[in-house]
Design a protein around this motif. Structure first.
Motif, PDB file in Angstrom:
ATOM      1  N   LYS A 148     -58.290  34.277 -59.810  1.00  0.00           N
ATOM      2  CA  LYS A 148     -57.925  33.691 -61.091  1.00  0.00           C
ATOM      3  C   LYS A 148     -57.425  32.255 -60.887  1.00  0.00           C
ATOM      4  O   LYS A 148     -57.004  31.867 -59.805  1.00  0.00           O
ATOM      5  N   ARG A 149     -57.487  31.487 -61.962  1.00  0.00           N
ATOM      6  CA  ARG A 149     -56.957  30.120 -61.929  1.00  0.00           C
ATOM      7  C   ARG A 149     -55.480  30.188 -62.332  1.00  0.00           C
ATOM      8  O   ARG A 149     -55.153  30.612 -63.426  1.00  0.00           O
ATOM      9  N   ILE A 150     -54.628  29.768 -61.410  1.00  0.00           N
ATOM     10  CA  ILE A 150     -53.191  29.944 -61.586  1.00  0.00           C
ATOM     11  C   ILE A 150     -52.484  28.601 -61.671  1.00  0.00           C
ATOM     12  O   ILE A 150     -52.742  27.689 -60.884  1.00  0.00           O
ATOM     13  N   ALA A 151     -51.568  28.490 -62.620  1.00  0.00           N
ATOM     14  CA  ALA A 151     -50.681  27.340 -62.711  1.00  0.00           C
ATOM     15  C   ALA A 151     -49.250  27.838 -62.562  1.00  0.00           C
ATOM     16  O   ALA A 151     -48.892  28.896 -63.091  1.00  0.00           O
ATOM     17  N   VAL A 152     -48.445  27.091 -61.823  1.00  0.00           N
ATOM     18  CA  VAL A 152     -47.031  27.417 -61.640  1.00  0.00           C
ATOM     19  C   VAL A 152     -46.208  26.272 -62.202  1.00  0.00           C
ATOM     20  O   VAL A 152     -46.442  25.109 -61.871  1.00  0.00           O
ATOM     21  N   TYR A 153     -45.233  26.598 -63.060  1.00  0.00           N
ATOM     22  CA  TYR A 153     -44.353  25.580 -63.639  1.00  0.00           C
ATOM     23  C   TYR A 153     -42.941  25.827 -63.138  1.00  0.00           C
ATOM     24  O   TYR A 153     -42.311  26.838 -63.477  1.00  0.00           O
ATOM     25  N   SER A 154     -42.443  24.926 -62.285  1.00  0.00           N
ATOM     26  CA  SER A 154     -41.112  25.097 -61.740  1.00  0.00           C
ATOM     27  C   SER A 154     -40.681  23.840 -61.008  1.00  0.00           C
ATOM     28  O   SER A 154     -41.501  23.138 -60.424  1.00  0.00           O
ATOM     29  N   ASN A 155     -39.389  23.576 -61.032  1.00  0.00           N
ATOM     30  CA  ASN A 155     -38.851  22.490 -60.207  1.00  0.00           C
ATOM     31  C   ASN A 155     -37.916  23.045 -59.133  1.00  0.00           C
ATOM     32  O   ASN A 155     -37.082  22.336 -58.589  1.00  0.00           O
ATOM     33  N   PHE A 156     -38.076  24.331 -58.817  1.00  0.00           N
ATOM     34  CA  PHE A 156     -37.316  24.989 -57.760  1.00  0.00           C
ATOM     35  C   PHE A 156     -38.210  25.256 -56.551  1.00  0.00           C
ATOM     36  O   PHE A 156     -39.441  25.277 -56.665  1.00  0.00           O
ATOM     37  N   ARG A 157     -37.574  25.519 -55.438  1.00  0.00           N
ATOM     38  CA  ARG A 157     -38.339  25.863 -54.234  1.00  0.00           C
ATOM     39  C   ARG A 157     -39.188  27.108 -54.463  1.00  0.00           C
ATOM     40  O   ARG A 157     -40.282  27.237 -53.906  1.00  0.00           O
ATOM     41  N   ILE A 158     -38.696  28.015 -55.291  1.00  0.00           N
ATOM     42  CA  ILE A 158     -39.453  29.237 -55.549  1.00  0.00           C
ATOM     43  C   ILE A 158     -40.821  28.914 -56.144  1.00  0.00           C
ATOM     44  O   ILE A 158     -41.787  29.651 -55.943  1.00  0.00           O
ATOM     45  N   GLY A 159     -40.932  27.786 -56.847  1.00  0.00           N
ATOM     46  CA  GLY A 159     -42.228  27.367 -57.373  1.00  0.00           C
ATOM     47  C   GLY A 159     -43.208  27.079 -56.249  1.00  0.00           C
ATOM     48  O   GLY A 159     -44.392  27.428 -56.327  1.00  0.00           O
ATOM     49  N   ILE A 160     -42.724  26.424 -55.194  1.00  0.00           N
ATOM     50  CA  ILE A 160     -43.567  26.181 -54.021  1.00  0.00           C
ATOM     51  C   ILE A 160     -43.970  27.507 -53.382  1.00  0.00           C
ATOM     52  O   ILE A 160     -45.142  27.719 -53.034  1.00  0.00           O
ATOM     53  N   ASP A 161     -43.005  28.411 -53.242  1.00  0.00           N
ATOM     54  CA  ASP A 161     -43.293  29.727 -52.652  1.00  0.00           C
ATOM     55  C   ASP A 161     -44.372  30.460 -53.438  1.00  0.00           C
ATOM     56  O   ASP A 161     -45.304  31.029 -52.872  1.00  0.00           O
ATOM     57  N   ALA A 171     -56.286  33.182 -54.961  1.00  0.00           N
ATOM     58  CA  ALA A 171     -56.500  32.630 -56.305  1.00  0.00           C
ATOM     59  C   ALA A 171     -57.639  31.621 -56.266  1.00  0.00           C
ATOM     60  O   ALA A 171     -57.845  30.926 -55.256  1.00  0.00           O
ATOM     61  N   ALA A 172     -58.388  31.531 -57.351  1.00  0.00           N
ATOM     62  CA  ALA A 172     -59.530  30.608 -57.400  1.00  0.00           C
ATOM     63  C   ALA A 172     -59.066  29.158 -57.320  1.00  0.00           C
ATOM     64  O   ALA A 172     -59.723  28.314 -56.692  1.00  0.00           O
ATOM     65  N   ALA A 173     -57.942  28.855 -57.953  1.00  0.00           N
ATOM     66  CA  ALA A 173     -57.370  27.514 -57.911  1.00  0.00           C
ATOM     67  C   ALA A 173     -55.895  27.638 -58.266  1.00  0.00           C
ATOM     68  O   ALA A 173     -55.505  28.493 -59.062  1.00  0.00           O
ATOM     69  N   VAL A 174     -55.075  26.770 -57.646  1.00  0.00           N
ATOM     70  CA  VAL A 174     -53.630  26.816 -57.899  1.00  0.00           C
ATOM     71  C   VAL A 174     -53.126  25.412 -58.201  1.00  0.00           C
ATOM     72  O   VAL A 174     -53.398  24.467 -57.451  1.00  0.00           O
ATOM     73  N   SER A 175     -52.393  25.292 -59.306  1.00  0.00           N
ATOM     74  CA  SER A 175     -51.746  24.030 -59.671  1.00  0.00           C
ATOM     75  C   SER A 175     -50.247  24.264 -59.754  1.00  0.00           C
ATOM     76  O   SER A 175     -49.792  25.323 -60.200  1.00  0.00           O
ATOM     77  N   LEU A 176     -49.469  23.278 -59.314  1.00  0.00           N
ATOM     78  CA  LEU A 176     -48.018  23.362 -59.356  1.00  0.00           C
ATOM     79  C   LEU A 176     -47.484  22.196 -60.179  1.00  0.00           C
ATOM     80  O   LEU A 176     -47.704  21.034 -59.847  1.00  0.00           O
ATOM     81  N   ILE A 177     -46.801  22.522 -61.277  1.00  0.00           N
ATOM     82  CA  ILE A 177     -46.309  21.514 -62.217  1.00  0.00           C
ATOM     83  C   ILE A 177     -44.792  21.428 -62.116  1.00  0.00           C
ATOM     84  O   ILE A 177     -44.086  22.423 -62.320  1.00  0.00           O
ATOM     85  N   ASN A 178     -44.290  20.240 -61.792  1.00  0.00           N
ATOM     86  CA  ASN A 178     -42.863  20.000 -61.645  1.00  0.00           C
ATOM     87  C   ASN A 178     -42.445  18.893 -62.609  1.00  0.00           C
ATOM     88  O   ASN A 178     -42.976  17.787 -62.552  1.00  0.00           O
ATOM     89  N   ARG A 179     -41.496  19.196 -63.479  1.00  0.00           N
ATOM     90  CA  ARG A 179     -41.065  18.183 -64.440  1.00  0.00           C
ATOM     91  C   ARG A 179     -40.242  17.080 -63.786  1.00  0.00           C
ATOM     92  O   ARG A 179     -39.978  16.041 -64.406  1.00  0.00           O
ATOM     93  N   ASP A 180     -39.839  17.289 -62.510  1.00  0.00           N
ATOM     94  CA  ASP A 180     -39.096  16.276 -61.767  1.00  0.00           C
ATOM     95  C   ASP A 180     -39.963  15.718 -60.636  1.00  0.00           C
ATOM     96  O   ASP A 180     -41.064  16.208 -60.372  1.00  0.00           O
ATOM     97  N   GLU A 206     -44.600  17.338 -67.640  1.00  0.00           N
ATOM     98  CA  GLU A 206     -44.235  18.453 -68.510  1.00  0.00           C
ATOM     99  C   GLU A 206     -45.491  19.122 -69.048  1.00  0.00           C
ATOM    100  O   GLU A 206     -46.589  18.564 -68.970  1.00  0.00           O
ATOM    101  N   ILE A 207     -45.313  20.314 -69.598  1.00  0.00           N
ATOM    102  CA  ILE A 207     -46.401  20.987 -70.309  1.00  0.00           C
ATOM    103  C   ILE A 207     -46.258  20.659 -71.784  1.00  0.00           C
ATOM    104  O   ILE A 207     -45.237  20.974 -72.405  1.00  0.00           O
ATOM    105  N   ASP A 208     -47.268  20.023 -72.337  1.00  0.00           N
ATOM    106  CA  ASP A 208     -47.223  19.625 -73.748  1.00  0.00           C
ATOM    107  C   ASP A 208     -47.787  20.682 -74.681  1.00  0.00           C
ATOM    108  O   ASP A 208     -47.308  20.867 -75.805  1.00  0.00           O
TER     109      ASP A 208
END
Length: 330
Positions: A148-161, A171-180, A206-208
């Motif tokens: 699946k195509r996965i996006a992660v929204y987090s500004n914590f280390r757990i987001g990286i994990d 996962a087919a593709a992974v994106s990591l979104i950090n507001r900082d 950010e996610i709009d």
């Protein structure tokens, strides 16, 4: 009237309920969340645990599953989505006051940690259209995200994990979104692993908006003008922890936890505690500790309700002729 009400359906609470049933006590578990599992399920489902006896490494999710499966052998009654508001000790019993009414038992075991907590939701009202099918606040059941195509929204280390775990799980593709610009509480090797991965990282973003239909996410629109295709969005923006209520319930506390003696007895005549809810000198905050404390609490309750009962039992004796869950009268 129950013999025991266990407040909290995390791993310590589930084990307390299992062991209570082993000691032939009518047991009810009251859990704040929609499902049992507690902190292991929410905070580190993908992490390998190496301090749990009997397992040479087990993920938090798998440990929760095994604990749930064990409890099911003896089938304690479990009610979820219950907010405990107060305890009222009466002569010979305890009334547990909740948002669903009053429950009464001869004793109570607190296995509710530092209190109720909720994950911080995605700060976008449109999220409700996609929860819980496409937006998730835990990495539970991570195998479902394969291909699946996965996006992660987090500004914590757990987001990286989470992002790296999704890549590892196929996962087919992974994106990591950090507001900082940076991630909170990271180590240098965390950033190094992220840089060496195929995860696409968006910083100061950010996610709009979210796009999809019938609860199925299709596309995420970002504040930088870009859009990414995604089937699922994992969100971790921390947790909101309510204040410790144990003092309001008339119990003696230390550091927000309930003080107990060597029998896991609190200042309440019929109230005991185990796991993160309990405090005593030398306390260790480990899952294994909670299991041992749960057994002690249950044995103490048994002695309270029946002073002639043995102080402890051995499963090899209890189940000498019957397996757990079988009718002992057969």
């Amino acid at each position: 009237m129950k013999d025991v009400i266990v407040i909290g359906g995390g791993t310590s609470g589930l084990y307390a309920a299992y062991y209570s049933c082993m000691r032939n006590m009518d047991t009810l578990v009251l859990e704040y969340h929609e499902e049992t599992g507690g902190k292991a399920k929410v905070f580190y489902p993908e992490k390998e645990l190496y301090d749990v006896p009997g397992f040479n490494g087990i993920t938090g999710e798998d440990f929760v599953f095994e604990t749930q499966k064990q409890a099911e052998l003896l089938a304690p009654e479990i009610e979820t989505d219950v907010i405990v508001e107060n305890l009222e000790e009466k002569e010979g019993s305890v009334v547990v006051k909740t948002n669903k009414g009053d429950y009464e038992a001869l004793s109570v075991i607190l296995a509710s940690g530092l209190g109720a907590y909720d994950t911080v939701p995605l700060p976008l009202q449109k999220r409700e259209e996609f929860e819980p099918y496409s937006i998730h606040y835990t990495l539970e059941n991570r195998k479902r995200f394969k291909n699946k195509r996965i996006a992660v929204y987090s500004n914590f280390r757990i987001g990286i994990d989470w992002a790296l775990t999704m890549e590892k799980e196929g996962a087919a593709a992974v994106s990591l979104i950090n507001r900082d610009e940076t991630f909170r509480a990271v180590y240098e090797h965390d950033e190094e692993q992220l840089a060496a991965s195929s995860v696409k990282v968006f910083r100061n973003t950010e996610i709009d908006d979210l796009e999809g239909e019938s609860g199925a996410l299709m596309r995420i629109h970002l504040s930088n003008g870009e859009s990414i295709e995604a089937d699922h969005l994992l969100v971790y923006e921390g947790v909101s922890i309510g204040k410790s209520v144990y003092k309001d319930w008339g119990l003696e506390v230390e550091k927000g936890r309930v003080t107990v003696d060597t029998e896991m007895k609190t200042s309440g005549a019929r109230v005991f505690a185990c796991g993160d809810a309990a405090y005593y000198p030398g306390k260790t905050m480990l899952l294994a500790s909670g299991m041992s404390e749960a057994m002690t609490a249950v044995n103490s309750v048994k002695q309270l309700l029946n002073p002639k009962a043995p102080p402890q039992v051995y499963s090899t004796v209890v189940y000498k002729h019957h397996k757990p869950g079988e009718d002992m009268d057969e």
